[in-house]
Write a protein that holds these residues in place. Structure first.
Motif, short mmCIF file in Angstrom:
data_model
loop_
_atom_site.label_atom_id
_atom_site.label_comp_id
_atom_site.label_asym_id
_atom_site.label_seq_id
_atom_site.Cartn_x
_atom_site.Cartn_y
_atom_site.Cartn_z
N TRP A 187 -77.13 64.18 -4.52
CA TRP A 187 -77.11 65.08 -5.68
C TRP A 187 -78.38 64.93 -6.52
CZ3 TRP A 187 -74.04 69.00 -5.65
CH2 TRP A 187 -72.83 68.93 -4.95
N ALA A 188 -78.96 63.69 -6.52
CA ALA A 188 -80.15 63.45 -7.34
C ALA A 188 -81.31 64.34 -6.92
CB ALA A 188 -80.56 61.99 -7.24
N SER A 189 -81.30 64.82 -5.68
CA SER A 189 -82.40 65.65 -5.20
C SER A 189 -82.50 66.96 -5.94
CB SER A 189 -82.22 65.95 -3.70
OG SER A 189 -82.20 64.75 -2.98
N LEU A 190 -81.39 67.40 -6.56
CA LEU A 190 -81.42 68.64 -7.33
C LEU A 190 -82.37 68.55 -8.51
CD1 LEU A 190 -77.67 69.71 -7.34
CD2 LEU A 190 -79.56 70.86 -6.21
N LEU A 191 -82.71 67.33 -8.92
CA LEU A 191 -83.63 67.15 -10.04
C LEU A 191 -85.00 66.68 -9.57
CD1 LEU A 191 -81.10 65.37 -12.43
CD2 LEU A 191 -81.82 67.77 -12.48
N ASP A 192 -85.16 66.56 -8.26
CA ASP A 192 -86.41 66.01 -7.70
C ASP A 192 -87.33 67.18 -7.30
OD1 ASP A 192 -88.40 64.90 -6.30
OD2 ASP A 192 -87.15 64.02 -4.72
N PRO A 193 -88.43 67.38 -8.02
CA PRO A 193 -89.30 68.54 -7.75
C PRO A 193 -89.79 68.58 -6.31
CG PRO A 193 -90.09 67.29 -9.67
CD PRO A 193 -88.96 66.52 -9.09
N GLU A 194 -90.07 67.43 -5.77
CA GLU A 194 -90.62 67.38 -4.41
C GLU A 194 -89.60 67.88 -3.39
OE1 GLU A 194 -92.67 63.96 -1.81
OE2 GLU A 194 -93.00 63.85 -3.98
N ALA A 195 -88.37 67.43 -3.55
CA ALA A 195 -87.30 67.86 -2.64
C ALA A 195 -86.99 69.34 -2.86
CB ALA A 195 -86.05 67.02 -2.86
N LEU A 196 -87.00 69.78 -4.12
CA LEU A 196 -86.71 71.18 -4.42
C LEU A 196 -87.73 72.11 -3.78
CD1 LEU A 196 -85.60 71.11 -8.17
CD2 LEU A 196 -84.20 71.65 -6.19
N GLY A 197 -88.97 71.61 -3.67
CA GLY A 197 -90.02 72.40 -3.05
C GLY A 197 -89.75 72.68 -1.58
N ALA A 198 -88.90 71.86 -0.98
CA ALA A 198 -88.61 72.03 0.45
C ALA A 198 -87.29 72.75 0.70
CB ALA A 198 -88.60 70.66 1.13
N LEU A 199 -86.77 73.42 -0.33
CA LEU A 199 -85.54 74.21 -0.14
C LEU A 199 -85.80 75.28 0.92
CD1 LEU A 199 -84.22 74.86 -3.76
CD2 LEU A 199 -82.93 73.82 -1.91
N PRO A 200 -84.78 75.64 1.69
CA PRO A 200 -85.00 76.68 2.70
C PRO A 200 -85.44 77.99 2.01
CG PRO A 200 -82.78 75.74 2.88
CD PRO A 200 -83.41 75.12 1.68
N PRO A 201 -86.47 78.65 2.53
CA PRO A 201 -86.95 79.87 1.88
C PRO A 201 -85.88 80.96 1.83
CG PRO A 201 -88.00 79.56 4.02
CD PRO A 201 -87.27 78.30 3.71
N GLU A 202 -84.94 80.92 2.77
CA GLU A 202 -83.86 81.91 2.75
C GLU A 202 -83.07 81.84 1.45
OE1 GLU A 202 -84.55 80.02 5.30
OE2 GLU A 202 -84.66 81.28 7.11
N LEU A 203 -82.90 80.62 0.93
CA LEU A 203 -82.12 80.47 -0.31
C LEU A 203 -82.84 81.14 -1.47
CD1 LEU A 203 -79.76 79.36 -1.92
CD2 LEU A 203 -81.00 77.23 -2.21
N ILE A 204 -84.16 80.92 -1.55
CA ILE A 204 -84.93 81.54 -2.63
C ILE A 204 -84.83 83.06 -2.51
CG2 ILE A 204 -87.17 81.57 -3.79
CD1 ILE A 204 -86.11 78.75 -3.45
N ARG A 205 -85.05 83.58 -1.28
CA ARG A 205 -85.03 85.03 -1.08
C ARG A 205 -83.68 85.62 -1.45
NH1 ARG A 205 -88.49 84.43 3.60
NH2 ARG A 205 -86.70 84.22 4.97
N MET A 206 -82.62 84.94 -1.02
CA MET A 206 -81.28 85.46 -1.28
C MET A 206 -80.95 85.41 -2.77
SD MET A 206 -79.31 86.86 0.91
CE MET A 206 -78.65 88.08 -0.19
N ALA A 207 -81.40 84.33 -3.44
CA ALA A 207 -81.12 84.20 -4.87
C ALA A 207 -81.87 85.28 -5.65
CB ALA A 207 -81.52 82.81 -5.36
N VAL A 208 -83.13 85.54 -5.28
CA VAL A 208 -83.90 86.59 -5.96
C VAL A 208 -83.23 87.95 -5.74
CG1 VAL A 208 -86.09 87.83 -5.97
CG2 VAL A 208 -86.07 85.33 -5.90
N THR A 209 -82.82 88.19 -4.49
CA THR A 209 -82.14 89.45 -4.19
C THR A 209 -80.88 89.61 -5.05
OG1 THR A 209 -82.89 89.24 -1.93
CG2 THR A 209 -81.15 90.85 -2.34
N LEU A 210 -80.13 88.51 -5.16
CA LEU A 210 -78.89 88.58 -5.96
C LEU A 210 -79.22 88.93 -7.41
CD1 LEU A 210 -75.86 88.21 -6.31
CD2 LEU A 210 -76.23 85.77 -6.62
N LEU A 211 -80.29 88.32 -7.94
CA LEU A 211 -80.67 88.62 -9.33
C LEU A 211 -81.03 90.10 -9.48
CD1 LEU A 211 -82.74 85.51 -10.46
CD2 LEU A 211 -80.47 86.25 -11.21
#
Lengths: 309, 268
Positions: free
Chosen positions: A142-166
C-alpha cells in the motif's frame, strides 16, 4: 491477502476494470433510453478496420496509433450511421446494422489482403482484452501509492482509462439537462433552441471514445455488457433518471470488483487450479445483476408503454 | 418608376402584415419523401385569438406546426414570429407536442417535466431553487394536477399527461402557444380543464394555435380557423370560414354525412 500481494497484482486491473465499466455505463443510460444501446456493439466491430489501417501506416503495434485509428473508425461509423438514418429515414438499429457489418467485413478483408498475418491480432485478445496482465510490478504494498517512483510505473492503460472516465463524467455533468430533455422530448428540446442532432452525435462520440479506450484495456465483451446491463438494471430500480444514473454506476462498480474477484479466486474456492477470464466474469456478473433486477426490481412494470386499443 | 413603386408598396404592405402577426408563414413547403406534406402554405395567425388548424388525417397539420417551430426543416418558405425570425423569438413561443410522440416510460416525475419549461431560465447548470419549484407547482395547480407533482409520468392517465404538458408550456411564460392535438384521446374533464386554461391565456392577450380534430367543437372553442389539405384551403374567422363548402374542399369526399350532421348549425 496482504497488501504486498494485492497492490501489485490485483489493484490496478480492478481499478482499470472499474473505470472502464463506469465510463461505458454513464453514456449507456442515455443510449438505452434512446433505443441506441447497440451502438456499443457496433463500435466494437467497426474499430477493426481502424486498427488495421493504423498498423499498416505505422508498421508497429503501439497503443496510441491504434487507439487513434480505432477512434477515427468509430467516429466515421457514427457519422455514417447518422447519415444513413437521416437520408434513408430508417430506424437507428437498421442503420447501425448496415454500417457495422460492412465496416467489420472491410476490416477482415484488409487484414487478410495485407501483410499482417504475422501480427498478433487475435480474436481472444479482441474479445476479452488482457485485464489480468495489467499489473503494477513496481509496487511493493500500500505504501507504493505514495511513492512517486512506483507511481511513475503505473500501467499506461490505467492512466488512459482514468482520463477517459473524467472526460465522460465532465460531459455528462455539463450537458445533463440538454441530454435529459432531448432524450425525453426531442421536438420540445428543439423549440428551446437546442441543437438536438449535434447533441445526439456528441453523445455517441463520447460513447465511442469510452468504448475505444475500454476496448484497448479490457476487450469488447465488457464494453458491450457495460453499455447495456448496468443502465438497464438501474432503470428497473427507480423511476427517476438522476437515481437511475447513480444505480448504474453502483452496478458497474459492483460488476467490475465482484467479477474480478470471482474470476481470480472463484475457481480456487471450487477446488479448481486456474483462474477464469476477468473480463468475461465481469460481464457475467453484470448480466446476473440485470436478471435479478428484472425479476425483483421495484420499477419493472411498463406503465407508460403505449396501450393497445 | 411607377411600376417599381407599386411593387415596393406591396412589399411594404406584406411586411407590416408579417410584423403584426404572432406567427406568419409564407410559401412554406415541407417534404418527408417525394410527395410534399405541406405545399406552398401561407398563414397569418391573428394576435390574441384562438386559432384551430383543421384538416383530414395526413393533411400536414402537425407538419405545418413543426416546420413553423423549426422542428422539421422546410424545403422552402419563410416563418416570422412577432415579425422576426424564429431563432430570435424562441423565448416567446411554447410548444405542446402530441402526447403519442412521447415515451411516457421515461424515468422522470411530473414536477421535473414542468421544470423543463424553465430551461431557458435555468440554463445548463443553474440550480433549481424553491421559487422555480413554486412556479412549476403553480402551473400544475392551474391545470388541476398539483397533487400529482411527485408521480412518475407513466402512472398518469392520458388526459393527466396532456395537462402536465400544458403546465410545462405555461411555465415557459410565452406569448404564443402552439398545441398539437391536445384533445386527442383525453377525458371530458381534461378537455374542460385545458380549454379553460387556453381561454385564460387568450384573455391575458396571448395567442393560441391548436391542431384540432373534433369538428363539432370548433365553433365553441375557436375564433379563427385554418383549413389545410397539404395546400391551404381557407383561413379566417370561424363565423365566415368554417363553412360546409370549405370543409368539403379540405376533406374531399372523406367527410361523411354523419360528420356533417354533427356540425353546429352555424357551419351549415
Amino acid at each position: 491477502m496482504s497488501g504486498a500481494e494485492f497492490v501489485p497484482l490485483s489493484l490496478t486491473p480492478m481499478l482499470i476494470g472499474t473505470c472502464a465499466a463506469v465510463a461505458c455505463a454513464l453514456p449507456g443510460n442515455f443510449l438505452v433510453l434512446r433505443r441506441q444501446a447497440l451502438i456499443g456493439d457496433a463500435i466494437s466491430h467497426v474499430v477493426l478496420p481502424g486498427i488495421v489501417v493504423a498498423f499498416l501506416l505505422t508498421g508497429a503495434i503501439a497503443a496510441w496509433p491504434m487507439m487513434l485509428g480505432a477512434g477515427g473508425a468509430a467516429v466515421l461509423a457514427v457519422a455514417l450511421i447518422e447519415a444513413i438514418r437521416r437520408l434513408g429515414r430508417i430506424e437507428p438499429g437498421a442503420a447501425m446494422g448496415v454500417v457495422f457489418t460492412s465496416m467489420f467485413a472491410g476490416g477482415v478483408l484488409l487484414l487478410e489482403q495485407s501483410d499482417t498475418s504475422s501480427v498478433h491480432l487475435d480474436v481472444q485478445h479482441a474479445l476479452y482484452g488482457n485485464l489480468e496482465s495489467l499489473i503494477w510490478l513496481d509496487a511493493t504494498g500500500w505504501a507504493s501509492l505514495l511513492d512517486p517512483e512506483a507511481l511513475g510505473a503505473l500501467p499506461p492503460e490505467l492512466i488512459r482509462m482514468a482520463v477517459t472516465l473524467l472526460v465522460v463524467i465532465g460531459f455528462t455533468w455539463l450537458l445533463w439537462r440538454p441530454l435529459k430533455l432531448s432524450t425525453f422530448d426531442e421536438g420540445f428540446a428543439r423549440t428551446l433552441g437546442m441543437r438536438t442532432g449535434l447533441l445526439g452525435l456528441a453523445l455517441v462520440i463520447v460513447a465511442a471514445v469510452a468504448a475505444v479506450a475500454a476496448f484497448d484495456a479490457v476487450g469488447s465483451i465488457i464494453v458491450i455488457a457495460m453499455f447495456i446491463c448496468p443502465p438497464a438494471a438501474a432503470r428497473l430500480m427507480t423511476d427517476r433518471l438522476e437515481h437511475q444514473v447513480g444505480w448504474s454506476v453502483a452496478f458497474a462498480v459492483l460488476s467490475a470488483v465482484l467479477g474480478y474477484v470471482l474470476a481470480g479466486y472463484g475457481p480456487l474456492w471450487l477446488g479448481a487450479q486456474d483462474a477464469v477470464s476477468a473480463a468475461g466474469m465481469i460481464a457475467t456478473v453484470s448480466g446476473v445483476i440485470l436478471a435479478l433486477a428484472a425479476r425483483f426490481g421495484p420499477c419493472r412494470s411498463r406503465t407508460g408503454a403505449p396501450q393497445e386499443i | 418608376m411607377l411600376e417599381l413603386a407599386a411593387t415596393q408598396g406591396q412589399t411594404v404592405q406584406a411586411d407590416t402584415e408579417l410584423a403584426a402577426s404572432p406567427l406568419a408563414i409564407r410559401g412554406l413547403t415541407v417534404s418527408y419523401g417525394e410527395k410534399p406534406a405541406v405545399f406552398s402554405v401561407d398563414m397569418t395567425v391573428p394576435a390574441g385569438a384562438m386559432t384551430a388548424i383543421i384538416g383530414p388525417n395526413g393533411a400536414g397539420k402537425s407538419t405545418l406546426l413543426k416546420a413553423a417551430l423549426g422542428i422539421v426543416t422546410p424545403l422552402s418558405g419563410r416563418v416570422r414570429v412577432f415579425g422576426k425570425p424564429l431563432k430570435e423569438q424562441l423565448a416567446r413561443v411554447a410548444y405542446v407536442p402530441q402526447r403519442a410522440s412521447i415515451d411516457w416510460d421515461f424515468p422522470t416525475r411530473v414536477i421535473d417535466v414542468v421544470l423543463m419549461g424553465l430551461y431557458r431560465e435555468l440554463g445548463l447548470l443553474g440550480r433549481v431553487r424553491p421559487r422555480h419549484r413554486d412556479r412549476a407547482l403553480g402551473c400544475l395547480r392551474r391545470v388541476g394536477m398539483e397533487e400529482f407533482a411527485g408521480r412518475q409520468i407513466g402512472q398518469l392517465s392520458g388526459g393527466q399527461q396532456q395537462r402536465v404538458f400544458l403546465a410545462r408550456a405555461l411555465a415557459q411564460g410565452a406569448d404564443l402557444y402552439l398545441l398539437d392535438e391536445p384533445f386527442a384521446g383525453v377525458d371530458a374533464a381534461t378537455e374542460k380543464a385545458i380549454i379553460a386554461v387556453l381561454k385564460e391565456l387568450k384573455q391575458a392577450g396571448k395567442t393560441v394555435v391548436v391542431v384540432h380534430h373534433d369538428l363539432a367543437t370548433v365553433t365553441d372553442y375557436f375564433d379563427h380557423v385554418f383549413l389545410i389539405n397539404t395546400r391551404k384551403v381557407a383561413e379566417g374567422p370561424v363565423t365566415r370560414t368554417f363553412t360546409v363548402e370549405n370543409l368539403q374542399a379540405a376533406y374531399g369526399g372523406r367527410l361523411t354525412l354523419a360528420q356533417l350532421d354533427q356540425l353546429p348549425q352555424s357551419a351549415v
